[in-house]
Design an enzyme around this catalytic site. Structure first.
Site, PDB file in Angstrom:
ATOM      1  N   ALA A  10     -16.134  13.442  16.170  1.00 33.69           N
ATOM      2  CA  ALA A  10     -16.441  13.736  17.582  1.00 33.69           C
ATOM      3  C   ALA A  10     -16.273  12.544  18.506  1.00 33.69           C
ATOM      4  CB  ALA A  10     -17.860  14.288  17.692  1.00 33.69           C
ATOM      5  N   THR A 126      -0.817  17.958  11.166  1.00 36.83           N
ATOM      6  CA  THR A 126      -0.037  16.982  11.949  1.00 36.83           C
ATOM      7  C   THR A 126       1.469  17.101  11.735  1.00 36.83           C
ATOM      8  OG1 THR A 126       0.491  14.606  12.045  1.00 36.83           O
ATOM      9  CG2 THR A 126      -0.594  15.353  10.059  1.00 36.83           C
ATOM     10  N   GLU A 128       3.288  14.727  11.224  1.00 34.51           N
ATOM     11  CA  GLU A 128       3.660  13.770  10.172  1.00 34.51           C
ATOM     12  C   GLU A 128       3.984  14.491   8.865  1.00 34.51           C
ATOM     13  OE1 GLU A 128       3.867  10.078   9.799  1.00 34.51           O
ATOM     14  OE2 GLU A 128       4.350  10.547  11.865  1.00 34.51           O
ATOM     15  N   TYR A 150      -0.965   9.146   4.326  1.00 33.61           N
ATOM     16  CA  TYR A 150      -1.642   9.935   5.370  1.00 33.61           C
ATOM     17  C   TYR A 150      -1.052  11.342   5.418  1.00 33.61           C
ATOM     18  CZ  TYR A 150      -2.612  11.776  10.066  1.00 33.61           C
ATOM     19  OH  TYR A 150      -2.970  12.589  11.115  1.00 33.61           O
ATOM     20  N   LYS A 154      -2.712  15.064   4.486  1.00 28.13           N
ATOM     21  CA  LYS A 154      -2.777  16.154   5.473  1.00 28.13           C
ATOM     22  C   LYS A 154      -2.045  17.403   4.974  1.00 28.13           C
ATOM     23  CE  LYS A 154      -5.117  14.555   9.103  1.00 28.13           C
ATOM     24  NZ  LYS A 154      -6.165  15.287   9.832  1.00 28.13           N
ATOM     25  N   HIS A 180      -0.172  12.941  20.308  1.00 30.78           N
ATOM     26  CA  HIS A 180      -0.718  13.106  21.656  1.00 30.78           C
ATOM     27  C   HIS A 180      -1.595  11.908  21.999  1.00 30.78           C
ATOM     28  CE1 HIS A 180      -2.927  15.513  18.695  1.00 30.78           C
ATOM     29  NE2 HIS A 180      -4.034  15.093  19.290  1.00 30.78           N
ATOM     30  N   ARG A 185      -6.939   6.821  23.787  1.00 25.97           N
ATOM     31  CA  ARG A 185      -6.231   6.594  22.529  1.00 25.97           C
ATOM     32  C   ARG A 185      -6.653   5.257  21.916  1.00 25.97           C
ATOM     33  NH1 ARG A 185      -3.870   8.774  18.113  1.00 25.97           N
ATOM     34  NH2 ARG A 185      -1.611   9.039  18.317  1.00 25.97           N
TER      35      ARG A 185
HETATM   36  P1  NAP Z   1      -9.039   9.233  15.952  1.00 28.02           P
HETATM   37  O1  NAP Z   1      -9.162   8.829  17.378  1.00 28.02           O
HETATM   38  O2  NAP Z   1      -8.651   8.225  14.942  1.00 28.02           O
HETATM   39  O3  NAP Z   1     -10.417   9.918  15.537  1.00 28.02           O
HETATM   40  C1  NAP Z   1     -10.733  10.181  14.201  1.00 28.02           C
HETATM   41  C2  NAP Z   1     -12.243  10.243  14.068  1.00 28.02           C
HETATM   42  O4  NAP Z   1     -12.538  10.442  12.674  1.00 28.02           O
HETATM   43  C3  NAP Z   1     -12.948   8.962  14.519  1.00 28.02           C
HETATM   44  O5  NAP Z   1     -13.992   9.287  15.392  1.00 28.02           O
HETATM   45  C4  NAP Z   1     -13.503   8.394  13.215  1.00 28.02           C
HETATM   46  O6  NAP Z   1     -14.780   7.802  13.326  1.00 28.02           O
HETATM   47  C5  NAP Z   1     -13.643   9.645  12.367  1.00 28.02           C
HETATM   48  N1  NAP Z   1     -13.711   9.270  10.946  1.00 28.02           N
HETATM   49  C6  NAP Z   1     -12.912   8.419  10.270  1.00 28.02           C
HETATM   50  N2  NAP Z   1     -13.320   8.275   9.006  1.00 28.02           N
HETATM   51  C7  NAP Z   1     -14.414   9.053   8.888  1.00 28.02           C
HETATM   52  C8  NAP Z   1     -15.322   9.329   7.837  1.00 28.02           C
HETATM   53  N3  NAP Z   1     -15.177   8.762   6.650  1.00 28.02           N
HETATM   54  N4  NAP Z   1     -16.325  10.185   8.066  1.00 28.02           N
HETATM   55  C9  NAP Z   1     -16.486  10.751   9.263  1.00 28.02           C
HETATM   56  N5  NAP Z   1     -15.685  10.526  10.318  1.00 28.02           N
HETATM   57  C10 NAP Z   1     -14.661   9.694  10.129  1.00 28.02           C
HETATM   58  O7  NAP Z   1      -7.982  10.434  15.822  1.00 28.02           O
HETATM   59  P2  NAP Z   1      -7.506  11.509  16.902  1.00 28.02           P
HETATM   60  O8  NAP Z   1      -6.259  11.024  17.524  1.00 28.02           O
HETATM   61  O9  NAP Z   1      -8.652  11.918  17.741  1.00 28.02           O
HETATM   62  O10 NAP Z   1      -7.083  12.706  15.949  1.00 28.02           O
HETATM   63  C11 NAP Z   1      -8.005  13.735  15.599  1.00 28.02           C
HETATM   64  C12 NAP Z   1      -7.502  14.450  14.366  1.00 28.02           C
HETATM   65  O11 NAP Z   1      -6.211  14.998  14.621  1.00 28.02           O
HETATM   66  C13 NAP Z   1      -7.339  13.572  13.134  1.00 28.02           C
HETATM   67  O12 NAP Z   1      -7.641  14.364  12.010  1.00 28.02           O
HETATM   68  C14 NAP Z   1      -5.861  13.216  13.136  1.00 28.02           C
HETATM   69  O13 NAP Z   1      -5.437  12.940  11.819  1.00 28.02           O
HETATM   70  C15 NAP Z   1      -5.266  14.489  13.676  1.00 28.02           C
HETATM   71  N6  NAP Z   1      -4.022  14.374  14.443  1.00 28.02           N
HETATM   72  C16 NAP Z   1      -3.913  13.482  15.467  1.00 28.02           C
HETATM   73  C17 NAP Z   1      -2.742  13.438  16.209  1.00 28.02           C
HETATM   74  C18 NAP Z   1      -2.585  12.505  17.368  1.00 28.02           C
HETATM   75  O14 NAP Z   1      -1.446  12.255  17.776  1.00 28.02           O
HETATM   76  N7  NAP Z   1      -3.659  12.016  17.984  1.00 28.02           N
HETATM   77  C19 NAP Z   1      -1.686  14.316  15.897  1.00 28.02           C
HETATM   78  C20 NAP Z   1      -1.852  15.209  14.848  1.00 28.02           C
HETATM   79  C21 NAP Z   1      -3.025  15.251  14.132  1.00 28.02           C
HETATM   80  P3  NAP Z   1     -15.040   6.363  13.952  1.00 28.02           P
HETATM   81  O15 NAP Z   1     -15.031   6.593  15.438  1.00 28.02           O
HETATM   82  O16 NAP Z   1     -16.373   6.008  13.416  1.00 28.02           O
HETATM   83  O17 NAP Z   1     -13.919   5.479  13.480  1.00 28.02           O
HETATM   84  O1  F7E Z   2       3.382   5.061  15.537  1.00 25.78           O
HETATM   85  C1  F7E Z   2       6.299   2.841  15.473  1.00 25.78           C
HETATM   86  C2  F7E Z   2       5.754   3.328  14.154  1.00 25.78           C
HETATM   87  O2  F7E Z   2       1.027   4.530  14.956  1.00 25.78           O
HETATM   88  C3  F7E Z   2       4.440   5.731  16.175  1.00 25.78           C
HETATM   89  C4  F7E Z   2      -1.285   9.425  14.582  1.00 25.78           C
HETATM   90  O3  F7E Z   2      -2.074   9.955  15.619  1.00 25.78           O
HETATM   91  O4  F7E Z   2       0.643  10.625  15.338  1.00 25.78           O
HETATM   92  C5  F7E Z   2       0.155   9.323  15.049  1.00 25.78           C
HETATM   93  O5  F7E Z   2       0.918   8.721  14.001  1.00 25.78           O
HETATM   94  C6  F7E Z   2       5.763   5.079  15.797  1.00 25.78           C
HETATM   95  C7  F7E Z   2       5.935   4.828  14.298  1.00 25.78           C
HETATM   96  O6  F7E Z   2       1.704   6.911  15.529  1.00 25.78           O
HETATM   97  C8  F7E Z   2       4.605  -0.250  16.252  1.00 25.78           C
HETATM   98  O7  F7E Z   2       6.465   2.740  13.066  1.00 25.78           O
HETATM   99  C9  F7E Z   2       6.637   0.471  16.251  1.00 25.78           C
HETATM  100  O8  F7E Z   2       7.227   5.183  13.894  1.00 25.78           O
HETATM  101  O9  F7E Z   2       1.575   5.261  17.300  1.00 25.78           O
HETATM  102  P1  F7E Z   2       1.843   5.371  15.852  1.00 25.78           P
HETATM  103  P2  F7E Z   2       2.199   7.802  14.288  1.00 25.78           P
HETATM  104  O10 F7E Z   2       2.433   6.995  13.080  1.00 25.78           O
HETATM  105  O11 F7E Z   2       3.319   8.646  14.781  1.00 25.78           O
HETATM  106  C10 F7E Z   2       0.638  11.543  14.231  1.00 25.78           C
HETATM  107  C11 F7E Z   2       1.143  12.876  14.717  1.00 25.78           C
HETATM  108  C12 F7E Z   2      -0.674  11.603  13.533  1.00 25.78           C
HETATM  109  O12 F7E Z   2      -1.035  12.623  12.951  1.00 25.78           O
HETATM  110  C13 F7E Z   2      -1.395  10.308  13.333  1.00 25.78           C
HETATM  111  O13 F7E Z   2      -2.781  10.538  13.074  1.00 25.78           O
HETATM  112  O14 F7E Z   2       5.795   3.794  16.415  1.00 25.78           O
HETATM  113  N1  F7E Z   2       5.843   1.505  15.864  1.00 25.78           N
HETATM  114  N2  F7E Z   2       5.904  -0.620  16.479  1.00 25.78           N
HETATM  115  C14 F7E Z   2       4.579   1.083  15.863  1.00 25.78           C
HETATM  116  N3  F7E Z   2       3.432   1.728  15.568  1.00 25.78           N
HETATM  117  C15 F7E Z   2       2.277   1.021  15.692  1.00 25.78           C
HETATM  118  N4  F7E Z   2       1.109   1.660  15.455  1.00 25.78           N
HETATM  119  N5  F7E Z   2       2.262  -0.305  16.038  1.00 25.78           N
HETATM  120  C16 F7E Z   2       3.409  -0.987  16.339  1.00 25.78           C
HETATM  121  O15 F7E Z   2       3.364  -2.178  16.650  1.00 25.78           O
END
Ligand code: NAP
Ligand code: F7E
Length: 347
Positions: A10, A126, A128, A150, A154, A180, A185
């Site tokens: 949350a 996701t 991913e 990861y 998933k 997103h 973020r």
């Molecule tokens: P986020 O900001 O990293 O939030 C994840 C939350 O999970 C954090 O509040 C974290 O707690 C909590 N968490 C981590 N380990 C935990 C544990 N062991 N027990 C309980 N809670 C735990 O991620 P988000 O971007 O909001 O994404 C939400 C969900 O959508 C995730 O499942 C992610 O994998 C999935 N998702 C995200 C994206 C994206 O682009 N954002 C896309 C596709 C899917 P703390 O605050 O304490 O660290």
């Molecule tokens: O990387 C490249 C990196 O870490 C995006 C999570 O919310 O979306 C997220 O996963 C791209 C990758 O997101 C840096 O190699 C380059 O190709 O922002 P990211 P992600 O890996 O796409 C998916 C949908 C989820 O589900 C995940 O939870 O950017 N990249 N340079 C970098 N990435 C990071 N983090 N840092 C760099 O310096």
């Protein structure tokens, strides 16, 4: 009767926006947060909903704790958003990643089945999972080809949800959400790393941003739009999985350039591979350089979604394009640095 909802993760980006949206719509919101020496509620406080919702500190990797939570609240809806969500970290910590991303889903589904609660369950799947993509663009029928611990965790959770739906007729769905972003973020993700770094440089700092694979292309949307899509999926009568995306892509390099322009720089990119860098044409200062420590053992180079199904079935569509998202994030980061806004999600 007021509907009771549990949201795990949350205080994450999506969790906080979702709790806010659900509360505004009149739900009784039970926000599930992991136990720590301090309770992290920074995003919930920033959105000013901390006093409007019920906070539960629960270890969702522990079956008994999950049972007790569900038994005491008996919710109508559960959104499971908690995850180790940083792909890069999953290569260093694959076991922790699997424990939170998969075991917690198993605990939730098994507890719901055992308690026989009439509840709709949402799982945060996701893009991913598509990994090294097998067709383009990606929709609900595209096969998975995951490229990280990861993504594999998933995929397993996704199949588990599908199996509980088929085997036991349970009401559980997965949203396959593409990247997103938003003002909330986490700073480890590339968009926020870029906008917070550019705000720092625009405020006079001279240390350049270090990036990894800038060729990577993503389908980036706006997180508040995506939490509305989750709710549409949960409210619908049939149990169907949906892709949520914008159907447009940009590279990390393109995101950097639009953000640098929004921050008032004149970005010029030169060099290739590890020698690539970006200068500001006005001051000749280096804005970014490549550091190979940000390359992943295996990366996903290209993701582009197709949101036709959710648009046709549930009427959802994105409301923000990437330049608009980038501008919002830059403005927010500049305000944080100037001190006109205060927000710390790490507490
Ligand atoms: P986020 O900001 O990293 O939030 C994840 C939350 O999970 C954090 O509040 C974290 O707690 C909590 N968490 C981590 N380990 C935990 C544990 N062991 N027990 C309980 N809670 C735990 O991620 P988000 O971007 O909001 O994404 C939400 C969900 O959508 C995730 O499942 C992610 O994998 C999935 N998702 C995200 C994206 C994206 O682009 N954002 C896309 C596709 C899917 P703390 O605050 O304490 O660290
Ligand atoms: O990387 C490249 C990196 O870490 C995006 C999570 O919310 O979306 C997220 O996963 C791209 C990758 O997101 C840096 O190699 C380059 O190709 O922002 P990211 P992600 O890996 O796409 C998916 C949908 C989820 O589900 C995940 O939870 O950017 N990249 N340079 C970098 N990435 C990071 N983090 N840092 C760099 O310096």
């Amino acid at each position: 009767m007021t509907k009771k909802v549990i949201v795990t993760g949350a205080n994450g980006q999506d969790g906080a926006y979702l709790c806010q949206s659900l509360f505004k719509k009149g739900y009784e919101v039970h926000a599930c947060i992991r136990r720590g020496s301090t309770t992290k509620t920074g995003r919930l406080k920033f959105l000013d909903i901390i006093d409007d919702i019920h906070i539960h500190q629960v270890d969702i990797t522990d079956y008994i704790s999950v049972m007790n939570l569900l038994k005491s609240i008996r919710p109508q809806q559960v959104y499971n958003l908690a995850a180790q969500s940083f792909v890069q970290d999953s290569f260093n910590n694959p076991m922790v990643t699997s424990k939170i991303n998969l075991d917690s889903v198993m605990n939730m589904l098994e507890a719901i089945k055992t308690l026989e609660i009439d509840v709709k369950f949402y799982q945060a799947s996701t893009s991913e999972m598509f990994g090294d993509v097998l067709s383009d663009p990606q929709n609900e029928d595209t096969p998975f080809n995951p490229m990280s611990p990861y993504a594999i965790s998933k995929c397993c959770a996704h199949y588990l949800v599908k199996n509980y739906r088929i085997a036991y007729g349970m009401q559980c769905v997965s949203g396959i959400l593409f990247n997103h972003e938003s003002e909330l973020r986490g700073r480890e993700f590339v968009t926020r790393k870029i906008t917070s770094g550019l705000a720092r440089l625009a405020s006079g700092d001279t240390v350049s941003i270090k990036l990894g694979n800038c060729d990577s292309k993503r389908d980036w949307g706006y997180a508040p739009d995506y939490v509305e899509a989750m709710q549409l999926m949960v409210e619908e009568k049939t149990n169907s999985d949906y892709v949520v995306s914008t159907n447009t892509i940009a590279s990390v390099r393109e995101f950097f350039t639009m953000s640098a322009l929004a921050a008032g720089f004149k970005p010029v990119i030169e060099g290739e591979g590890l020698n690539e860098r970006c200068l500001d044409a006005t001051t000749n200062r280096i804005l970014y350089e490549i550091d190979k420590k940000y390359y992943r053992p295996s990366d996903v180079s290209y993701l582009k979604g197709d949101y036709s199904k959710i648009q046709n079935d549930l009427g959802w569509r994105p409301t923000h394009d990437l330049p608009a998202i980038s501008e919002k994030m830059i403005k927010f980061d500049l305000k944080l640095l100037s001190g006109s806004l205060s927000f710390d999600y790490t507490i």
